[in-house]
Enzyme design. Structure first.
Site, PDB file in Angstrom:
ATOM      1  N   LYS A 159      -8.792   7.915   0.919  1.00  0.00           N
ATOM      2  CA  LYS A 159      -8.448   9.199   1.550  1.00  0.00           C
ATOM      3  C   LYS A 159      -8.656  10.353   0.554  1.00  0.00           C
ATOM      4  O   LYS A 159      -9.021  10.125  -0.588  1.00  0.00           O
ATOM      5  CB  LYS A 159      -7.009   9.150   2.071  1.00  0.00           C
TER       6      LYS A 159
HETATM    7  C1  LIG Z   1      -5.702   5.131   6.505  1.00  0.00           C
HETATM    8  C2  LIG Z   1      -5.238   5.327   7.900  1.00  0.00           C
HETATM    9  C3  LIG Z   1      -3.990   4.893   8.356  1.00  0.00           C
HETATM   10  C4  LIG Z   1      -3.078   4.007   7.547  1.00  0.00           C
HETATM   11  O1  LIG Z   1      -2.784   4.451   6.302  1.00  0.00           O
HETATM   12  P1  LIG Z   1      -2.383   3.402   5.154  1.00  0.00           P
HETATM   13  O2  LIG Z   1      -1.907   4.305   4.059  1.00  0.00           O
HETATM   14  O3  LIG Z   1      -3.603   2.629   4.806  1.00  0.00           O
HETATM   15  O4  LIG Z   1      -1.289   2.547   5.697  1.00  0.00           O
HETATM   16  C5  LIG Z   1      -3.607   5.214   9.642  1.00  0.00           C
HETATM   17  N1  LIG Z   1      -4.408   5.907  10.470  1.00  0.00           N
HETATM   18  C6  LIG Z   1      -5.624   6.331  10.072  1.00  0.00           C
HETATM   19  C7  LIG Z   1      -6.456   7.110  11.029  1.00  0.00           C
HETATM   20  C8  LIG Z   1      -6.084   6.035   8.793  1.00  0.00           C
HETATM   21  O5  LIG Z   1      -7.316   6.429   8.425  1.00  0.00           O
END
Ligand SMILES: *Cc1c(COP(=O)(O)O)cnc(C)c1O
Length: 370
Positions: free
Chosen positions: A184
């Protein structure tokens, strides 16, 4: 000569990040101390949201959101199928039923017309996903939510730093969720945050992340007392000071990274113009955070493999959630439920995009694609 693999996403860690983490390691608090509160305040200052509740990951943040909104057995929550499974899983954690509403073919964002059509007397909330880093049509979603008295949740895991009509993500729904996974925009290793302007919802999420206990260790240390109460069934969804120190340090670089991601996306747009590769549409009512650069590509599976052979690691975001084996078995719906998402799934390809890339990398990907 073998070229280094070009991956679809990658974190950027510098000496300031490392120094910030080392500082917490030498401090009194390793978890749920001052660095957590500081990171929450930093993300609130960045987004303009009133309250931030940092948790162990984005999925935990989504679960805390469902708890705060009192989602329970039989409640229907309208979600996009074009997302990571966690967006729908959080509904199941609370015994609710995810109802998939199809996406817009140009942007792959949840289509407000399909949301409206999916509302029933049992609908409790809508979860919009700011897919690829582009905010949903939040005005249209708000209109539907007001009309039917529904809560509005933004899964903004792709979109920290994005804007919709001059308003920042984190402020576009009743509760917004960020993830700080390394792919991210900013990372804490693992981590997530719920943002809201509603103090009651924030309190419910704070208690939920700490076993359902109504005071934290740092509060008890300040008052000198030992007594604590567990009021609801919560989880250990806490995040550490070590992680949050990294988060605050990363956040300082976010603005620059968003602009770099936009530069690289424009370079892709230019390099891919007049080819059979069709990038998703970028709306012009805000700032796209470009978590991922997604294009529709003919013969996607062959192209994926040929890129891979050339050292370019593309990806596919996403298998529509309702097509996963667990969902087919659990909910029954399969092919045909969301035709736009299903057709898109066969064509979409996520090309490498992260702030450490250079224009030459984009040229290499575009050349290989051509
Ligand atoms: C990355 C992501 C999540 C989950 O986040 P984590 O930190 O990996 O648990 C949920 N929704 C979307 C759209 C994501 O890209």
């Amino acid at each position: 000569m073998t070229k280094a693999l070009l991956s679809y996403g990658r974190q950027a860690i510098d000496d300031d990040d490392i120094a910030a983490v080392v500082e917490t390691l030498r401090s009194d608090w390793l978890t749920t101390g001052p660095a957590v509160e500081r990171f929450e305040a930093d993300v609130c200052a960045f987004t303009g949201a009133k309250h931030g509740v940092a948790v162990s990951n984005g999925t935990a943040a989504l679960h805390a959101t469902m708890h705060a909104l009192d989602v329970g057995p039989g409640d229907e929550i309208i979600v996009s199928p074009m997302t990571f499974v966690a967006t729908a899983n959080c509904v199941l954690y609370q015994g609710g039923i995810p109802i998939f509403a199809d996406v817009d073919p140009d942007t792959l964002l949840i289509d407000p017309k399909m949301v409206e059509a999916a509302v029933t007397p049992r609908t409790k909330a809508i979860i919009g996903v700011d897919y690829a880093g582009q905010p949903c049509d939040w005005d249209a979603l708000h209109t539907i939510a007001r009309k039917h008295k529904l809560a509005l949740v933004a899964d903004a895991c792709h979109a920290i730093g994005a804007e919709y009509k001059g308003r920042k993500t984190g402020t576009l729904a009743d509760i917004s969720v960020f993830s700080f996974h390394p792919v991210k925009h900013i990372t804490t290793g693992e981590g997530g945050m719920c943002l809201t302007d509603d103090e009651k919802l924030a309190d419910r999420m704070r208690i939920f992340r700490n076993h359902g206990i109504t005071t934290t260790a740092i509060q008890r240390e300040k008052t000198g007392g030992w007594y604590y109460e567990m009021a609801v069934l919560g989880y250990n969804y806490r995040i550490t000071d070590i992680q949050c120190a990294l988060g605050s340090s990363q956040l300082k670089k976010l603005r620059g990274w968003i602009s770099k991601r936009n530069d690289l996306a424009r370079a892709y747009d230019t390099a891919l113009a007049e080819t059979a590769v069709r990038p998703l549409k970028k709306r012009n009512d805000g700032i796209h955070a470009y978590h991922i650069y997604v294009a529709r590509v003919p013969e996607r599976d062959i192209v994926f493999k040929r890129l891979r052979d050339a050292g370019i690691v593309a990806n596919v975001h996403y298998v529509p959630v309702h097509l996963h084996p667990y969902y087919r078995e659990k909910l029954g719906p399969k092919e045909g439920l969301c035709p736009v998402a299903e057709t898109a799934y066969k064509e979409i390809l996520t090309l490498p995009l992260w702030p450490g890339m250079e224009a030459a990398d984009v040229k290499r990907v575009a050349f290989t694609l051509r």
